[in-house]
Each structure stands twice: as C-alpha cells, then as structure tokens.
Motif scaffolding. Sequence first.
Motif, short mmCIF file in Angstrom:
data_model
loop_
_atom_site.label_atom_id
_atom_site.label_comp_id
_atom_site.label_asym_id
_atom_site.label_seq_id
_atom_site.Cartn_x
_atom_site.Cartn_y
_atom_site.Cartn_z
N LEU A 298 0.91 -1.29 -0.04
CA LEU A 298 0.03 0.04 -0.05
C LEU A 298 0.89 1.23 -0.13
CD1 LEU A 298 -2.48 -1.11 2.64
CD2 LEU A 298 -3.24 -0.84 0.34
N PRO A 299 0.33 2.43 -0.60
CA PRO A 299 1.11 3.60 -0.63
C PRO A 299 1.54 3.99 0.89
CG PRO A 299 -0.67 3.92 -1.83
CD PRO A 299 -0.96 2.58 -1.42
N SER A 300 0.73 3.80 1.92
CA SER A 300 0.76 4.29 3.24
C SER A 300 1.94 3.48 3.70
CB SER A 300 -0.23 4.13 3.93
OG SER A 300 -0.79 2.83 4.11
N GLN A 301 2.03 2.10 3.33
CA GLN A 301 2.91 1.16 3.80
C GLN A 301 4.41 1.59 3.27
OE1 GLN A 301 1.29 -2.70 3.23
NE2 GLN A 301 2.66 -3.60 4.62
N ARG A 302 4.43 2.05 1.88
CA ARG A 302 5.61 2.34 1.31
C ARG A 302 6.14 3.59 2.36
NH1 ARG A 302 4.67 3.92 -4.19
NH2 ARG A 302 3.37 2.30 -4.02
N HIS A 303 5.36 4.32 2.39
CA HIS A 303 5.85 5.66 3.17
C HIS A 303 6.30 5.10 4.60
CE1 HIS A 303 4.56 9.03 0.56
NE2 HIS A 303 3.42 8.47 0.63
N HIS B 30 -5.79 -3.63 8.25
CA HIS B 30 -4.90 -2.30 8.01
C HIS B 30 -3.67 -2.51 8.49
CE1 HIS B 30 -3.52 2.01 8.49
NE2 HIS B 30 -4.21 1.96 7.49
N PRO B 31 -2.58 -2.11 7.87
CA PRO B 31 -1.21 -2.32 8.14
C PRO B 31 -1.02 -1.91 9.68
CG PRO B 31 -1.26 -1.42 6.23
CD PRO B 31 -2.52 -1.53 6.61
N LEU B 32 -1.41 -0.81 10.02
CA LEU B 32 -1.51 -0.56 11.54
C LEU B 32 -2.00 -1.44 12.53
CD1 LEU B 32 -0.19 1.86 12.66
CD2 LEU B 32 -2.67 2.93 13.24
N LEU B 33 -3.05 -2.04 12.25
CA LEU B 33 -3.96 -3.12 13.15
C LEU B 33 -2.99 -4.36 13.04
CD1 LEU B 33 -6.57 -3.43 14.31
CD2 LEU B 33 -7.23 -4.76 12.34
N VAL B 34 -2.44 -4.61 11.73
CA VAL B 34 -1.48 -5.92 11.72
C VAL B 34 -0.58 -5.56 12.82
CG1 VAL B 34 -0.06 -7.20 10.17
CG2 VAL B 34 -2.16 -6.19 9.32
N PHE B 35 0.07 -4.51 12.64
CA PHE B 35 1.11 -4.37 13.45
C PHE B 35 1.00 -4.46 15.09
CE2 PHE B 35 3.99 -1.44 16.17
CZ PHE B 35 5.21 -2.07 15.80
N CYS B 36 -0.14 -3.59 15.41
CA CYS B 36 -0.56 -3.60 16.77
C CYS B 36 -1.18 -5.02 17.39
CB CYS B 36 -1.88 -2.67 16.97
SG CYS B 36 -1.16 -0.90 16.94
N LYS B 37 -1.87 -5.56 16.35
CA LYS B 37 -2.32 -6.86 16.91
C LYS B 37 -1.69 -8.30 16.69
CE LYS B 37 -6.56 -5.70 18.46
NZ LYS B 37 -7.22 -5.93 19.73
N VAL B 38 -0.73 -8.29 15.69
CA VAL B 38 -0.34 -9.52 15.35
C VAL B 38 1.13 -9.13 15.72
CG1 VAL B 38 0.54 -11.15 13.49
CG2 VAL B 38 -1.90 -10.04 13.53
N TYR B 39 2.00 -8.35 15.19
CA TYR B 39 3.42 -8.14 15.27
C TYR B 39 3.90 -7.88 16.58
CZ TYR B 39 8.07 -7.59 13.60
OH TYR B 39 9.39 -7.70 13.68
N PHE B 40 3.46 -6.39 17.13
CA PHE B 40 3.94 -6.05 18.41
C PHE B 40 3.95 -6.95 19.56
CE2 PHE B 40 3.82 -3.34 22.17
CZ PHE B 40 5.08 -2.86 21.85
#
Lengths: 276, 419
Positions: free
Chosen positions: A8-13, B326-336
């Motif tokens: 995703l673009p946000s991921q790239r940033h 969402h990447p943020l959710l993945v980070f918070c729920k799975v990775y961190f």
Amino acid sequence: MSMSGAVLPSQRHFRRLLFLVLGLVLTFLILPLFIILPLSFTDSRILTFPPTGWSDQWYVTFFTDDAWLVPLKNSLIVGGFTTVIATVLGTLAALGLVRAEFRGKALIMALLISPMVVPIVITAVGLFFFYAWLGVVGTYFSLILGHTVLAMPFVVITVSAALQGFDRTLLRAGSSLGGRPFFVFFHVTLPLILPAVVAGAIFAFATSFDEVVVALFLATPEQRTLPRQIFAGIRENISPTIAAAATVLILVSIVMMGTMEYLRRRSERLRGVRPS
Amino acid sequence: MAENDGAGRRSVDDGYGQDLKRELRQAERQEKRRAIGLLLPALLLVAITFLAPIGLYLYRAIDNAIMPELMPQTTAALAAWDGAGLPPDAAYDALLADLAAGKETQALGRLARRLNYSRTGFRELVLGTGRNLAAVEARPAREALVEIDPRWGQNEWWATIKQESGAITPFYLLASLDLERAPTGEIERVAPEQALYVLLFIRTFWISACVTALCFLLGYPTAYALSLLPARITNLLMILVMIPFWTSILVRTMAWAIMLQESGPVNGALLWAGIIAEPLPLMFNRAGVLIAMTHVLLPFFILPLYSVMKAIPAAQTRAASSLGAHPLLVFCKVYFPQTVPGVAAGALLVFILALGYYITPAIVGGQDDQMVSYFIALFTNQTINWGQAAALGAWLLIATFVLFALYSRLVGLGKMRLA
C-alpha cells in the motif's frame, strides 16, 4: 486477492520512514567512533574538529613515550593473565555445570555469574577494601584477580551454552574405546567446544582490556592500565594522544569482534551441515 | 510405560540386579563428585575474591564497632540510662575517662567525625571538650564537663550517644533514605534541608528510565528495519551495531566528550546547517549524559530484540494483511505483541545496567547529573564516609538484585545472550 502481494502507498511511506530511522540510528552509533580517527592524526595540540592539518606525531608519542608504553604493557600483562585464569577456571566450571544434575545448580550458576550483575563501583570499592586489608593494593596480583573474577562469567556462559548442544554419547564412545578421561577430554571434548572456549577467552580479554573502574581503585601509577591512563588524560588534559590511544583500543576491539564473528559463522556453518 | 518400568525393575532385582543398581548409584555419585570437583576452583575464586569482599564491604553499612571501641566506658554506663533527662553521674565520669583515653591515643578525631555524622555539631563538641580536659582538675565530672561545654547538660547529645552505642547501627542505611531515628526510637524523616539521598536515588532511577525509553524509541524501529532486510545486508549493517558494542565504554564516552564540546562536531554541524544560532551547551549537563548513555546501551537493546523479531514468521503478518487488516492493525495486533518479550528483556537489561553507571556521567555529566555510583566512589575516595558509601551501595545492590531476579524470571540466566 490482488492486494495481498502489493504494498500500500501508506505502507511504502512507512517503510521509507523506517529505513530513514535505521540510517540515522546507525549513524548515531558509529559516527562518534569514526570522529576519533581523523582527530588522532591532527597536527594541533588540542582536539578540535575538523583538524587543521595532519600529523602522525601522536602515534609516535603513543608508541615511544613511557607514559603510554607502560600502561599498554600493563594492560597486556593483566589482560593476558586474566584471560588464562578466567578461561581455564570458567571452562572447568562450565563442564561441571553440564556434567550432572544436582541440587543447588541454579544457585551455583547465579553465584558464578554474579560479578556481571553487581554494579561495577560496588565491586571496585569492595575489592579495594579487601585488598587494602591484605596489603596488596597496587600490585599486579590484586588487579589480575579483580579482572579475572569479572571476566570469568563470560567464559562460563559462552562455554556452557556450547555444551548444551553437546552430544554426550561421543564421550561414552570415547571411553568405551578405552580412552582415559583426560585423553577423551583433550581428543573429543576440547576440539568440539574449542570455538566457544576461544570466544570466552576473547570476552575475558576484552573485559580486562577495557576495564577502568576496578583499575581506578586497585592500580597505583605503576600498574596503570591503558583505559586508566586514558581516563586520567580525559580529566587532566585532553591531548590528541588520547585519541590515538582510543583508536588503538577501537582497532583491538574490531579485531576481537571479527574473530568472534568468524567463530560464530563457522559454528553455524558446521551445524548447518550436520543433521541434528 | 509403568509396566515397562516394573518389568525392568523386576529383571534388575533378580540375581546380580542388586549389584547393578548399586553400581549405577555409585557411578552417579561419582559423576556428581566430579562435577563439583570441576566447579570448585571457579566457585572458590568467586567466593574468596568477590563474594567475601562484597560482603565485608556491605557490612560497613551497619558496622559501628568504633563506638564500643572508643567509648567503652560511656556506652556501658549509658546502657542503664532510660534516655530521659540527663544521664547519671557515672556516665559523666565514664565520658571523661573515654575522652581522656581518646586524647591519649589520638583517636578523638575519629570519634568526633563518627558522632558528627549522627548529629551535626558533635565534631567541635568532642574536639573542644578534648582540648579543655586539663581544666577539669579534681572537680566532679558533670560540673566540669558542663562548664567546658553547656551542651553536655542537654539531653539530645547524650541521647545520640546512647542511640549509637551498639556495635552495629541502622544509622547509615536509614540516612541513605533520608531517615533518622528520633530519640524516642521512632523512624522519621530528616529535616528537608538535610535530605539528599532520596533525590539522588530518584535521579538515578529517572536517568535510567529516560535512557531506557530512548533505547526503546531508537532501538525498536532499528531492530524492526534490520529484521525486514535480506540477511546479506543485515549482516553488513549489524557490524555497525557490533563495533560500538565491542568498543570500550570509556572510549565511547570520550568520543562523546569530544563530539559534544562547545566547538565540537555536533555544534559545528548544527551551526553550519543554520539550525542554531549559537553553540548549545551539550557537555556537563543532562543532555550529554542521556546522549552518551543511550549510545553505550543501545546495542544491548537492539541485539536481543532483533533475534526475537527475526524469529517471527513473515507469513503471519502477510496472512493478516491478506485477510484485509490495515497495516497499523496488523502491527498492533499481530506483530507487536510477539515482540513484547524481547522489548521487556532489552529494556530491563538496559535499565539495570544504567542504574550502576559511573564512568559516563562522571565524564560528560555536570554536578547535578551524577548517579548513586558516583557518590559511592566519592564517599570512599574523597569525603571519607565509608559507612555512608556502603549503605548507598547496599540499597543500589538491592535494587539491582530485585530487577535481576525479574530479568532471570523473564529471560532465564542460562539464556543470557552476549552477542
């Protein structure tokens, strides 16, 4: 489905930011050490950056002046004896730790590595009073013993970690083929754990070679070690010779690190080849 | 399994089985003896040249042998006194005798200093009285002593001597926490203007906590980025983490002492870039201490965290993403959550190591940035107060041990990674 592989673009940033942080942190870690190198070749008598001209006079001073040669010699003497004693005793202790199960083993391990845990000033002051009471403050003897007890835990940990993965049937095979315990140790055990023993010895030498607080309390000018002399130099007058001395210490550290890395990769390679 | 066991035992029991069992036991005992034999030299070395010195040193935190030694008669005479009003005449006689003996052996200075720790003013009281002992002549001791110094007619000075009569004292340990014993025996806070050490401990903990937080802020993204890169590149970049890790603390601190000078490279670069108009004071203050200590301790945080992160399968986060998170959710729920053990281990290690720091604050810090270790060294070397130094050391050691017990629960001492 189409999205699963794409970024995703946000991921790239986010990644760009992440690698920026990585770059900054690595710079932060390494830059101060690289700054010392040009400073040690300055032609000025004070440490200003960037240097105005170049000279190797500070290295000449370092390798010819007794004010630095004697500490260098002392560091090598103390470091050498420390390494030998700590490695032999630490390796024996590690062999004992894995040899049998017995009560109080965890306690013994804790006691053996306790010198790593106690804040260094407490150790230094405690040793100072102890050796003062014995009347041996200001001798190589007390400094070597002080460094040995600090260095031994590193050997115990490194060697006992290697022995954890040690196949003990090899020992039984050795014995059943008629090998006496000493013979089995030198022909079976030692070759197998030698990389760990060498790694422990390097740790032990590094501990002694870099140690300053115990030296501060136990050494008189006669036994002044290199770090002790640098410490005195920082407080009294920062001359570029200190930068030259520091560069020498950094180079020694890099050599030790390189050896460790080589040993680690070698053992990984050997383990990778052998099916477990 | 149980049947097998039973069968095995039965077969061992008949005939020569007993001998076999005994031999096995013997062999095991012999193994144990050999194990202990191998451990013994190292254990003896640690016991004699480490545990004993540290133990003897910490004993100084409660050691008060100087009082019975230099005031043998006074402490004996005060034993029967109830602490109210003034002590009996016998105590005055005893004090006179002890002071005269102390003057004879030139020990009054030591006694004066010891009593002065417990109550400011005792130094001149003891030394002044010692100087005027000749004026006593043949008069009753009480009258003569009160005439030399009226404080001998006040309860509080006597109460302090009585309180500090024993061969051991909690005085230094209490004083290290800004506490004292009231004449009635209750423990109370010292006067605010005398309170020093609680603030010192708070400062030590605060600096350690700040360094730990900085290590987390810088170290977490670094370890994360390193774990994402291909092994070939990571191995190269790791060298940049390992070189400082292997370089002596003293050299790194010195490097910062050069970097942070007013005319040093950091200020030079900031001035050149136009970020600042005049040099920032970065040395001999808190900023310098935090920068240098973070630099020294950062590898201790990055290295264990990196190995934890490396072990987390990338397939997990990919799976979560592919399920639409969402990447943020993945980070918070799975990775961190999976990195928390690594973060905790690294943070605890950094915090523990920071607590005992001495060299770095001593070189790049100012007067208000010195930590407990500095005062232990100071009280040992310069302003000689060995009891106080040992008491500070005892509390520092207790804090370290508690945290290390936590650490070994979390990580396991055997699994402690060195590099």
